[in-house]
Design a protein around this motif. Structure first.
Motif, PDB file in Angstrom:
ATOM      1  N   TRP A  55       0.767  -1.207   0.174  1.00 42.04           N
ATOM      2  CA  TRP A  55      -0.057   0.035   0.263  1.00 42.04           C
ATOM      3  C   TRP A  55       0.873   1.440  -0.183  1.00 42.04           C
ATOM      4  N   ASP A  56       0.451   2.352  -0.777  1.00 44.22           N
ATOM      5  CA  ASP A  56       1.149   3.423  -0.818  1.00 44.22           C
ATOM      6  C   ASP A  56       0.300   4.630   0.038  1.00 44.22           C
ATOM      7  N   ASN A  57      -1.112   4.318   0.520  1.00 46.36           N
ATOM      8  CA  ASN A  57      -1.903   5.359   0.706  1.00 46.36           C
ATOM      9  C   ASN A  57      -2.294   4.802   2.283  1.00 46.36           C
ATOM     10  N   PRO A  58      -2.089   5.750   3.287  1.00 45.38           N
ATOM     11  CA  PRO A  58      -2.496   5.299   4.746  1.00 45.38           C
ATOM     12  C   PRO A  58      -4.210   5.126   4.702  1.00 45.38           C
ATOM     13  N   ALA A  59      -4.969   5.746   4.002  1.00 40.20           N
ATOM     14  CA  ALA A  59      -6.381   5.871   3.947  1.00 40.20           C
ATOM     15  C   ALA A  59      -6.806   4.538   3.630  1.00 40.20           C
ATOM     16  N   THR A  60      -6.406   3.613   2.731  1.00 42.70           N
ATOM     17  CA  THR A  60      -6.585   2.420   2.287  1.00 42.70           C
ATOM     18  C   THR A  60      -5.909   1.299   2.642  1.00 42.70           C
ATOM     19  N   TYR A  61      -4.844   1.327   3.730  1.00 44.46           N
ATOM     20  CA  TYR A  61      -4.110   0.672   4.107  1.00 44.46           C
ATOM     21  C   TYR A  61      -4.852  -0.539   4.969  1.00 44.46           C
ATOM     22  N   LYS A  66      -7.829  -2.631  -2.190  1.00 49.95           N
ATOM     23  CA  LYS A  66      -7.589  -1.294  -2.600  1.00 49.95           C
ATOM     24  C   LYS A  66      -5.933  -1.134  -2.376  1.00 49.95           C
ATOM     25  N   SER A  67      -5.150  -2.343  -2.507  1.00 50.34           N
ATOM     26  CA  SER A  67      -3.863  -2.179  -2.205  1.00 50.34           C
ATOM     27  C   SER A  67      -3.350  -1.934  -3.669  1.00 50.34           C
ATOM     28  N   LEU A  68      -2.114  -1.240  -3.594  1.00 48.74           N
ATOM     29  CA  LEU A  68      -1.450  -0.679  -4.893  1.00 48.74           C
ATOM     30  C   LEU A  68      -0.833  -1.947  -5.450  1.00 48.74           C
ATOM     31  N   TYR A  92       6.045   2.909   1.174  1.00 47.19           N
ATOM     32  CA  TYR A  92       5.204   1.893   1.029  1.00 47.19           C
ATOM     33  C   TYR A  92       5.092   0.975   2.423  1.00 47.19           C
ATOM     34  N   PHE A 133      -0.188   2.253   9.437  1.00 51.67           N
ATOM     35  CA  PHE A 133       0.495   2.403   8.128  1.00 51.67           C
ATOM     36  C   PHE A 133       2.034   2.974   8.410  1.00 51.67           C
TER      37      PHE A 133
END
Length: 153
Positions: A55-61, A66-68, A92, A133
């Motif tokens: 993940w690169d986004n704390p909001a979707t961790y 929604k993982s990268l 990440y 995250f």
């Protein structure tokens, strides 16, 4: 004689193209970020898959859909080295879990505690909940190799 000249020109052109392509590929290779992920304590005799989530986004961790990037690799040993070479420089969070039953989901008990072995980058462990995250995140620098260890528990 003109025929040899034609082939000679064509050969020179192909040689120039090959050198240009080689230079381009070398540039891509030299500008690559590589993450060497060493995952240990895998119960390989149980089979299944090692699932890696990035993940690169704390909001979707920790939201798997929604993982990268995610990947599932068939378990073959108690320790596995995974090379990830398609990440841009950045921050990440990386986790791994052993999907023993192969259903592409982390099995949890009724209060949400994982029933399958799971591990987090930076040697983070589950306490009263999963680590944040920020605690799991690693910064990947340009043109670098980053070594991370994850132990499944």
């Amino acid at each position: 004689m003109p025929r040899n000249s034609f082939f000679k020109k064509k050969y020179q052109k192909m040689k120039s193209i090959a050198i240009a392509v080689s230079g381009f590929l070398l540039t891509l290779y030299l500008n690559a970020q590589v993450v060497e992920l060493d995952v240990s304590n895998i119960e390989y005799k149980k089979g299944g898959y090692l699932v890696i989530g990035i993940w690169d986004n704390p909001a979707t961790y920790l939201e798997q859909e929604k993982s990268l990037k995610d990947m599932a690799i068939e378990v073959k040993a108690s320790t596995m080295k995974i090379l990830i070479n398609d990440l841009q420089p950045g921050k990440y969070a990386i986790i791994a879990y052993h999907d023993i039953n192969g259903n592409d989901e982390l099995e949890q008990n009724w209060i949400g505690i994982p029933k399958e072995p799971i591990g987090f980058a930076n040697d983070q462990k589950i306490g009263l909940g999963p680590p944040s995250f920020e605690k799991v995140a690693t910064t990947i620098a340009q043109n670098s190799t980053t070594n991370l260890k994850i132990r499944l528990d």
